[in-house]
Design a protein around this motif. Structure first.
Motif, PDB file in Angstrom:
ATOM      1  N   ALA A 142     -45.425 105.636  -9.032  1.00 40.64           N
ATOM      2  CA  ALA A 142     -46.254 106.203 -10.244  1.00 40.64           C
ATOM      3  C   ALA A 142     -47.453 105.267 -10.564  1.00 40.64           C
ATOM      4  N   LEU A 143     -47.368 103.825 -10.517  1.00 40.02           N
ATOM      5  CA  LEU A 143     -48.379 102.998 -10.697  1.00 40.02           C
ATOM      6  C   LEU A 143     -49.454 103.149  -9.876  1.00 40.02           C
ATOM      7  N   VAL A 144     -49.251 103.302  -8.565  1.00 40.72           N
ATOM      8  CA  VAL A 144     -49.984 103.470  -7.388  1.00 40.72           C
ATOM      9  C   VAL A 144     -51.011 104.805  -7.779  1.00 40.72           C
ATOM     10  N   LEU A 177     -39.517  87.864 -26.486  1.00 40.24           N
ATOM     11  CA  LEU A 177     -39.276  88.197 -25.008  1.00 40.24           C
ATOM     12  C   LEU A 177     -40.216  87.530 -24.156  1.00 40.24           C
ATOM     13  N   ARG A 178     -40.049  86.798 -23.147  1.00 38.23           N
ATOM     14  CA  ARG A 178     -40.981  86.346 -22.147  1.00 38.23           C
ATOM     15  C   ARG A 178     -40.861  86.860 -20.914  1.00 38.23           C
ATOM     16  N   PRO A 179     -41.987  88.035 -20.730  1.00 39.89           N
ATOM     17  CA  PRO A 179     -41.995  88.729 -19.632  1.00 39.89           C
ATOM     18  C   PRO A 179     -42.926  87.945 -18.613  1.00 39.89           C
ATOM     19  N   GLY A 180     -42.820  88.323 -17.260  1.00 32.59           N
ATOM     20  CA  GLY A 180     -43.628  87.913 -16.172  1.00 32.59           C
ATOM     21  C   GLY A 180     -44.952  88.654 -16.082  1.00 32.59           C
ATOM     22  N   ALA A 181     -45.131  88.754 -14.757  1.00 32.90           N
ATOM     23  CA  ALA A 181     -46.395  89.602 -14.629  1.00 32.90           C
ATOM     24  C   ALA A 181     -46.182  91.098 -14.802  1.00 32.90           C
ATOM     25  N   ILE A 182     -46.828  91.738 -15.911  1.00 29.01           N
ATOM     26  CA  ILE A 182     -46.375  93.077 -16.244  1.00 29.01           C
ATOM     27  C   ILE A 182     -47.076  93.999 -15.660  1.00 29.01           C
ATOM     28  N   ALA A 183     -46.420  95.121 -15.087  1.00 27.96           N
ATOM     29  CA  ALA A 183     -47.011  96.149 -14.201  1.00 27.96           C
ATOM     30  C   ALA A 183     -46.335  97.592 -14.756  1.00 27.96           C
ATOM     31  N   GLY A 184     -47.728  98.393 -14.749  1.00 25.50           N
ATOM     32  CA  GLY A 184     -46.948  99.549 -15.094  1.00 25.50           C
ATOM     33  C   GLY A 184     -48.400 100.501 -15.380  1.00 25.50           C
ATOM     34  N   PRO A 185     -48.359 101.867 -15.310  1.00 27.90           N
ATOM     35  CA  PRO A 185     -49.643 102.760 -15.407  1.00 27.90           C
ATOM     36  C   PRO A 185     -50.014 102.324 -16.950  1.00 27.90           C
ATOM     37  N   GLY A 186     -51.363 102.405 -17.042  1.00 29.06           N
ATOM     38  CA  GLY A 186     -52.038 102.065 -18.233  1.00 29.06           C
ATOM     39  C   GLY A 186     -52.375 100.677 -18.376  1.00 29.06           C
ATOM     40  N   VAL A 232     -54.414  97.186 -18.485  1.00 31.12           N
ATOM     41  CA  VAL A 232     -55.538  96.647 -18.564  1.00 31.12           C
ATOM     42  C   VAL A 232     -55.885  95.635 -17.131  1.00 31.12           C
ATOM     43  N   LEU A 233     -54.630  95.037 -16.954  1.00 30.08           N
ATOM     44  CA  LEU A 233     -55.080  94.134 -15.631  1.00 30.08           C
ATOM     45  C   LEU A 233     -54.179  94.601 -14.694  1.00 30.08           C
ATOM     46  N   PRO A 234     -54.437  95.560 -14.042  1.00 36.16           N
ATOM     47  CA  PRO A 234     -53.356  96.059 -12.881  1.00 36.16           C
ATOM     48  C   PRO A 234     -53.503  95.248 -11.498  1.00 36.16           C
ATOM     49  N   ARG A 235     -52.823  94.221 -11.150  1.00 35.03           N
ATOM     50  CA  ARG A 235     -52.817  93.472 -10.326  1.00 35.03           C
ATOM     51  C   ARG A 235     -52.681  94.002  -8.965  1.00 35.03           C
ATOM     52  N   GLU A 236     -51.872  95.146  -8.992  1.00 35.69           N
ATOM     53  CA  GLU A 236     -51.696  96.150  -7.969  1.00 35.69           C
ATOM     54  C   GLU A 236     -53.015  96.561  -7.072  1.00 35.69           C
ATOM     55  N   TRP A 237     -54.238  96.554  -8.045  1.00 35.03           N
ATOM     56  CA  TRP A 237     -55.352  97.297  -7.607  1.00 35.03           C
ATOM     57  C   TRP A 237     -55.970  96.400  -6.544  1.00 35.03           C
ATOM     58  N   TYR A 238     -55.557  95.116  -6.525  1.00 36.61           N
ATOM     59  CA  TYR A 238     -55.848  94.116  -5.102  1.00 36.61           C
ATOM     60  C   TYR A 238     -55.849  94.957  -4.010  1.00 36.61           C
ATOM     61  N   PHE A 239     -54.368  95.320  -3.915  1.00 33.29           N
ATOM     62  CA  PHE A 239     -54.256  95.947  -2.462  1.00 33.29           C
ATOM     63  C   PHE A 239     -54.279  97.372  -2.369  1.00 33.29           C
ATOM     64  N   LEU A 285     -40.292  90.853  -5.666  1.00 34.82           N
ATOM     65  CA  LEU A 285     -40.910  91.045  -4.376  1.00 34.82           C
ATOM     66  C   LEU A 285     -41.697  89.891  -4.164  1.00 34.82           C
ATOM     67  N   THR A 286     -41.966  89.259  -2.960  1.00 32.26           N
ATOM     68  CA  THR A 286     -42.916  88.368  -2.529  1.00 32.26           C
ATOM     69  C   THR A 286     -44.436  89.246  -2.350  1.00 32.26           C
ATOM     70  N   VAL A 287     -45.530  88.440  -2.391  1.00 30.84           N
ATOM     71  CA  VAL A 287     -46.648  88.924  -2.245  1.00 30.84           C
ATOM     72  C   VAL A 287     -46.651  89.787  -0.984  1.00 30.84           C
ATOM     73  N   ARG A 288     -46.275  89.502   0.152  1.00 33.02           N
ATOM     74  CA  ARG A 288     -46.071  90.023   1.511  1.00 33.02           C
ATOM     75  C   ARG A 288     -45.594  91.399   1.317  1.00 33.02           C
ATOM     76  N   GLN A 289     -44.266  91.308   0.678  1.00 32.48           N
ATOM     77  CA  GLN A 289     -43.508  92.619   0.426  1.00 32.48           C
ATOM     78  C   GLN A 289     -44.454  93.604  -0.599  1.00 32.48           C
ATOM     79  N   ILE A 290     -45.097  93.240  -1.596  1.00 32.84           N
ATOM     80  CA  ILE A 290     -45.930  94.048  -2.520  1.00 32.84           C
ATOM     81  C   ILE A 290     -46.820  94.735  -1.565  1.00 32.84           C
ATOM     82  N   ALA A 291     -47.563  93.779  -0.870  1.00 31.16           N
ATOM     83  CA  ALA A 291     -48.629  94.345   0.121  1.00 31.16           C
ATOM     84  C   ALA A 291     -48.293  95.499   0.887  1.00 31.16           C
TER      85      ALA A 291
END
Length: 345
Positions: free
Chosen positions: A296-298, A159-168, A170-177, A230-236
């Motif tokens: 849940a991630l936020v 399996l080739r996943p993209g930018a993995i997102a979820g609680p727990g 170690v690299l939560p990209r969402e922390w940026y916003f 989503l686009t970056v703007r939509q995520i933000a």
């Protein structure tokens, strides 16, 4: 008879989601990891060092129907797994969408900007060429891993996943916003006009694909991603709405000096996965969307950061993105020079 699954890397964000999904669908699960943790009924936790063949063999016991490897990174890991044909019926192994290369050999790992960022078809099919196998980068090591497994006698779904997102994570990209919203940062600067699309993969959807592959053993490579990324703007916007934050938005055509306007999803060209093969071969239907999974991630990010310094809570984010992710002074100086006023006034 109840089917048996062994999940290696079960204590991580993906492994935990896989364990829970398999149990929900009636699998008997052995959860292997470097540290023991408490699990629900139907799960047996074992401590295992995947770099120690004897440790792994002992943990596997008399065998399992499927081996799910969430922490395979090298050719050696592939050889180790390929040698387990007497103990496992099939395997599901996580690779990465970073293995793809464009016709000029440009890759995510080596990109430094617009000039050498890979120009991919939209969406990217599994037939797209990859980087060559080798020991040099994360992606070349992943391809070496894939090649060993796909040329073995063991039925393996890669399996080739993209930018993995979820609680727990170690690299939560969402922390940026999230952190910017918590700091009530008055200005939000987005490069590439906020239109960057870097395909996300929630852990719930990745776990569902693992389950489907476990139930339909075979040798194949499949992209793994969320529907309608989503686009970056939509995520933000989604994160800001959840945290009731309304920053002034500044959209740049590319990036400002010293990477101003760059986010963990910022790419100059879209990087989107084709999911039709997973739909056709496994009957994949996403169990959630990225935006639906965000609350849940936020919530987890806010709680985790509230318990300790964020760099301790998310050490890999700190190592990868460093202080530049929140260099407000540099942003303010650039904005002041650009507009002649202090941001937020």
């Amino acid at each position: 008879m109840q089917k048996r699954a062994f999940v290696l890397g079960a204590s991580g964000q993906v492994g935990a989601a896989v364990v829970n999904t398999l149990v929900e669908y009636g699998w008997q699960v052995t959860a292997g990891g470097r540290r023991l943790r408490e699990w629900t009924d139907g799960v047996r936790g074992v401590q295992v060092d995947r770099n120690d063949d004897a440790s792994l063999t002992t943990a596997l016991g008399d065998g399992h129907d499927v081996f799910v490897d969430c922490v395979a990174y090298t050719e050696q890991h592939g050889r180790q797994l390929a040698g387990l044909t007497d103990r496992v019926g099939s395997a599901v192994v996580l690779s990465s969408f970073s293995v793809y290369a464009d016709g000029n050999g440009h890759t995510l790992d080596e990109s430094t900007g617009l000039d050498d960022f890979p120009s991919m078809p939209v969406p990217i099919p599994e037939s797209q060429q990859t980087v060559p196998p080798g020991p040099d980068t994360y992606s070349t090591r992943k391809v070496a891993l894939e090649n060993v497994l796909l040329n073995s006698s063991l039925p393996v779904t890669v399996l080739r996943p993209g930018a993995i997102a979820g609680p727990g994570s170690v690299l939560p990209r969402e922390w940026y916003f999230v952190r910017r919203a918590l700091d009530r940062r008055p200005v939000q600067i987005l490069g590439y006009r906020g239109a960057s699309l870097f395909h996300t993969t929630t852990t719930a959807n990745l776990a569902e694909l693992v389950r489907l592959a476990a139930e339909r053993p075979g040798s194949r490579v499949l992209n793994a991603g969320d529907p309608d990324p989503l686009t970056v703007r939509q995520i933000a916007t989604a994160i800001n709405d959840m945290l009731e934050h309304r920053p002034e938005e500044v959209l740049l055509p590319d990036l400002g000096p010293d990477g101003i306007g760059e986010t963990p999803w910022s790419v100059p060209r879209p990087y989107r996965l084709d999911l039709t093969a997973a739909e056709r071969l496994l009957g994949y239907r996403p169990v959630t969307g990225y935006q639906a999974a965000l609350p849940a991630l936020v919530d987890w990010l806010v709680a985790a950061a509230g318990r300790q310094d964020w760099q301790m809570a998310f050490p890999r984010f700190a190592r990868v993105y460093g202080s530049s992710a929140f260099n407000y002074a540099a942003e303010d100086a650039w904005l002041a020079a650009r507009s002649g006023r202090h941001p937020g006034r």
